[in-house]
Design a protein around this motif. Structure first.
Motif: not given
Length: 165
Positions: A9, A12, A14, A72, A74, A76
């Motif tokens: 990642f 990230q 959350n 959350e 994420l 990439t």
């Protein structure tokens, strides 16, 4: 045995701890209001009972309007994924948004209810033009977390704006 993916990642975030605290607050406040209602009913305090019921209804309506949610995000090298569910319910309704980074064309963070409710709206490129995802509640993200989400999404959009389709 299935092989696990090892995903790297870039970003990230959350709010698991805060969303858990809000869920506990939701449950405990329900128990407190119910306990007070039974107490006032048992000792025949009708005005207090009515006031407790009105206060509880107002409290839970406001709690549901604000829509505190687990959030959350994420990121990439190629994908953006947002996972969320409301914590103002005893039943979890998990939802997810997943897209390639190049699809993100814009976003908006909208505040309402005197700034207590914040929502993230993502605009993506589709074959029919620019489309908006339904709003995702980011109400219980801290100011720092909201700023981080804003910064990352802004960088993705800037990168996509510089890229020719």
């Amino acid at each position: 045995m299935a092989r696990k993916e090892n995903i790297n990642f870039i970003f990230q975030i959350n709010n698991k701890a805060r969303s858990t605290n809000f869920f506990i607050l939701f449950i405990v406040s329900g128990i407190v209001f119910l306990g007070l209602a039974f107490l006032f009913l048992a000792i025949n305090m009708n005005y207090e009972l009515i006031a407790t019921i009105i206060l509880a209804i107002g409290y839970f309506v406001l709690f549901n309007k604000i829509k505190p949610s687990y959030f959350e995000m994420l990121v990439t090298e190629e994908h953006l994924q947002i996972n969320f569910y409301p914590v103002s319910s005893t039943v979890r309704h998990y939802q997810s948004i997943e897209m390639s980074l190049f699809q993100l064309k814009g976003f908006n963070i909208k505040s309402s209810i005197l700034g207590m409710k914040k929502e993230l709206i993502l605009s993506v490129e589709s074959r029919y033009g620019i489309a908006d995802y339904p709003p995702v509640s980011i109400t219980i993200l801290s100011k720092t977390e909201t700023a981080q989400v804003y910064h990352v999404l802004k960088k993705i959009v800037e990168t996509n704006t510089g890229r020719k389709s």
